[in-house]
Design an enzyme around this catalytic site. Sequence first.
Site, short mmCIF file in Angstrom:
data_model
loop_
_atom_site.label_atom_id
_atom_site.label_comp_id
_atom_site.label_asym_id
_atom_site.label_seq_id
_atom_site.Cartn_x
_atom_site.Cartn_y
_atom_site.Cartn_z
N HIS A 44 46.99 35.71 36.20
CA HIS A 44 46.14 36.23 37.27
C HIS A 44 45.76 35.08 38.18
CE1 HIS A 44 46.06 40.02 35.29
NE2 HIS A 44 45.36 39.60 34.25
N ALA A 45 45.24 35.41 39.37
CA ALA A 45 44.82 34.35 40.29
C ALA A 45 43.83 33.42 39.58
CB ALA A 45 44.19 34.95 41.54
N GLU A 46 42.87 33.99 38.86
CA GLU A 46 41.97 33.21 38.02
C GLU A 46 41.68 33.92 36.71
OE1 GLU A 46 41.24 31.03 41.80
OE2 GLU A 46 41.22 33.16 41.34
N THR A 47 41.50 33.13 35.67
CA THR A 47 40.95 33.60 34.41
C THR A 47 39.66 32.84 34.16
OG1 THR A 47 43.13 34.15 33.49
CG2 THR A 47 41.33 33.79 31.92
N HIS A 74 35.82 36.42 42.63
CA HIS A 74 36.19 37.66 41.94
C HIS A 74 36.11 37.53 40.43
CE1 HIS A 74 40.22 36.00 41.17
NE2 HIS A 74 40.45 37.06 40.41
#
Length: 264
Positions: A44-47, A74
């Site tokens: 994902h873009a960020e975890t 997010h």
Amino acid sequence: MGVPIYVVDAFTEKPFGGNPAGVCLLDKPADEQWMQRVANEMQHAETAFLYPLSDGSHNLRWFTPTIEVDLCGHATLASAHILWQVGRLKPDQEAKFQTKSGQLVARKSGDEIRMDFPAEPAEEMDAPPTLRLAISKPPVWIGHNRMDMLVQLESAEDVRTLGPSINAIAMLGGRGVIVTAQSDTPEYDFICRFFAPAAGVPEDNATGSAQCALGPFWSERLGKKELKSFQASPRGAVLGVEVKGDRVDICGKAFTVLEGTLRC
């Protein structure tokens, strides 16, 4: 034993919209290399990785598939959503996070989550030589803050149809490039897109931290403190923004699409 992990779609009220974030609930600090590997596995873009502190707040860190970042909206929204969902926090309790960008606070506001973030205004700059290679549309204004470059285009249609050179954007330095224009529809004040290939995210679906620059930028030009943003990514996302001096409230909804256990 295993570690609880979730996937939450942030800045949307339905599954498969907004921006998916991984949320990993820890009991104590974890090894950085392990967190980076988990983030790479999640893709994902960020975890987000968070664990409780003695004062009732949580330590929170964010990793893209390739690097750790200093600020992420997010995945913070997703983390707060999960803390309330699993009962670590009561519905009327604030979610307080200690991060590399200072303390961030999230609270429930009706059916939305409202997050208190630092304002990150962009300062005007000259166009770097590689910008023409990166962004084919002529810019109206260019600036930067400590994380990103901000580029205003002539029209919302220019933002929607932009086909940037991802390789050239990666050469510009910093975390990424925010592209924006005033909205051409009445339900939104401005639209945006965000590209961060140097951080392992060619195009982000919904970027809360970008609103820390976009909020002050459009508030000054439109003469409004409360704004509605649409991120014109392939999945699309709606973000509320309220400028409060040197702080910015970022508002949105979230939906849990997956919950499981890490066995590593």
